[in-house]
Design an enzyme around this catalytic site. Sequence first.
Site, PDB file in Angstrom:
ATOM      1  N   ASP A 275     -84.585 -85.360 -32.078  1.00 33.45           N
ATOM      2  CA  ASP A 275     -84.459 -86.473 -31.140  1.00 33.45           C
ATOM      3  C   ASP A 275     -83.008 -86.680 -30.724  1.00 33.45           C
ATOM      4  O   ASP A 275     -82.162 -87.034 -31.547  1.00 33.45           O
ATOM      5  CB  ASP A 275     -84.995 -87.753 -31.794  1.00 33.45           C
ATOM      6  CG  ASP A 275     -85.288 -88.844 -30.785  1.00 33.45           C
ATOM      7  OD1 ASP A 275     -84.636 -88.851 -29.722  1.00 33.45           O
ATOM      8  OD2 ASP A 275     -86.174 -89.685 -31.048  1.00 33.45           O
TER       9      ASP A 275
ATOM     10  N   HIS B 285     -81.820 -89.060 -29.033  1.00 37.68           N
ATOM     11  CA  HIS B 285     -81.509 -90.476 -28.821  1.00 37.68           C
ATOM     12  C   HIS B 285     -80.782 -91.110 -30.008  1.00 37.68           C
ATOM     13  O   HIS B 285     -80.415 -92.288 -29.948  1.00 37.68           O
ATOM     14  CB  HIS B 285     -82.801 -91.258 -28.540  1.00 37.68           C
ATOM     15  CG  HIS B 285     -83.553 -90.742 -27.351  1.00 37.68           C
ATOM     16  ND1 HIS B 285     -84.545 -89.803 -27.463  1.00 37.68           N
ATOM     17  CD2 HIS B 285     -83.448 -91.026 -26.029  1.00 37.68           C
ATOM     18  CE1 HIS B 285     -85.032 -89.528 -26.265  1.00 37.68           C
ATOM     19  NE2 HIS B 285     -84.383 -90.256 -25.376  1.00 37.68           N
TER      20      HIS B 285
ATOM     21  N   CYS C 186     -80.066 -88.127 -22.710  1.00 38.34           N
ATOM     22  CA  CYS C 186     -80.882 -87.391 -23.681  1.00 38.34           C
ATOM     23  C   CYS C 186     -81.161 -85.949 -23.249  1.00 38.34           C
ATOM     24  O   CYS C 186     -81.098 -85.024 -24.058  1.00 38.34           O
ATOM     25  CB  CYS C 186     -82.176 -88.139 -23.976  1.00 38.34           C
ATOM     26  SG  CYS C 186     -83.115 -88.642 -22.519  1.00 38.34           S
TER      27      CYS C 186
END
Length: 585
Positions: A542, A544, A418
């Site tokens: 994000d 992820h 990440c």
Amino acid sequence: MAPKLRILSNVIERLKSVRNGITGHLYGVMYNNTLTVLTFSVNVSDDIEANLNHTTLQLHMPAEVYLCGILHVGECEEKLPDTFQDIDITDNPLLLKYSHENFKVETYFYIHQKLEAINDVKIINENDIRQEFMYIRIRGSLPIIAQNDNIMEVLEETRKNQVASGKIGFQFPSKNAFLFNNENNLNDTSLKELLDISVYHEGTTNIKKGIIRPAGVVDAVNANILLKISRDKLSEENINYAPVLQYVKRPFDSLECNLSIDTLSLVNFNTSSADLYGILVESMCRNIKLIEKCFEEQLKKSESSIKLPLPVHFKPHAFGHLLTVVYPNGHNDNETIEYRESLHRILELDMSKPYFRYGNAVKFYNESQADNILINPHEAILQNDDVANSTRKISIVQGLYAYHHYMQDNFDDNGWGCAYRSLQTIISWYRLQGYTEIPVPSHCKIQKCLVNIEDKPSSFINSKQWIGSTEVGFVLESLLGISVKVLCASTGEEVSTLATNLLHHFQTQGTPVMIGGGVLAHTILGINYDELTGDVKFLILDPHYTGPEHLPTIINKGWCGWKTKDFWKKDAFYNMCLPQRPVCI
């Protein structure tokens, strides 16, 4: 009858930063007796701008955008009839006066040797332009055979005898439509009918269809150049003449190449096909004139080798239109700095940020789609009412970035990559703003960088070890040569107390922020802070996410969106890496 007047709101906003006592020129498009002012330039006296005045600047504009008036900021002394003499787009040139007192705008048409005030002026935005006009982008090549001492003559002859004379045609591949210099076959159809376009642009975003048009991504209808290869039938009087060949034996340097043509026109939907042909020819003539100037500048520097000119399109921040610049192919940003400085000065642009580097080149929608990576997905988020509340302050990332996340590039970094992906997003921002030309580094490249600076052991390469904000800062400093600032929060609740710091960062630097805490890393794209209540919202990208580049999923599932302070874990320690923007053009 005097034309109606419209002014693009971007022009008014830009005028707010122009110094008093400055004169300049206005540029716009005239259609259906309505003059729409799109941009302006200012008069400069430096020697460096000797080759870049209001006449040559018009060549950088899309076809149909012409010099249309004069600009006065503050009190200015100027003989108006003399300044109006170069204006051909209208019989009634425009005078626009701008005063910093109350941001006052006064407009006058020059009618029958007198200035007449215009009482009905409409201020429009970029979306209004998109509802009426479209960009047509022509690309192709022109074969050129010349000697070093007659390049300019060959280019001029090509422009006049091949392009302006109508010996070219255009193909629109999306509809397989053709346009030639034969008005009898066009039936005077409109551009909309010719290309079967019902609606060119419905706003900037349509999440349901997965469509997003970030500020730096532009729609354009593509067209190809068709060259006339066969010769015209000889007339009776020429048939009886035998060819004459003259042979001169001498050494000479020759140039044989295909010139890259890449032009823009800003055309109203209702423009007739007959008029369209002339507009597209004009756009090519402007392109070739810019190429001539590029060759001319190179020929002045006899010690350097001649590079083929390459047209590049730009849309500087706060501009509502595109500009075309021609650079020698292969020249780096250091070699183009003198010309870029000239453009900044005549367009009254910030001298601390790049706008005309190769990395600033505009992305066209069909090309950005082909890249298979989303640009600025946050622009698809609809702001709700409380975001716009007067007690709230909002500051968002400035410019363009690419959304990097898990599993891209056929690389499995699910569960550990990440921070690497957040770093890639940040570096993409520096690339798309023109600060660097280095490729977005792979995970392995990032790891090698940390090993090279002796932050990690050699065993770190090709591992699945995490990195944090500290390592992200090291890589940015090493690969890009930029500085970073670090903000620390001992708990998730403490992150909210740094809201004013983040506000200041996005207002002054505008770069994406990487935040790491616990075992997770995210990218902060903006901050929404209520000074009255202390409530904070964070615009989070994000890394992820593991799915495809599907905008509706990313927005609707919250992979990019506003998050409250509860998004941060209360028992985690957080570090934020705030990359700084270099001061340069």
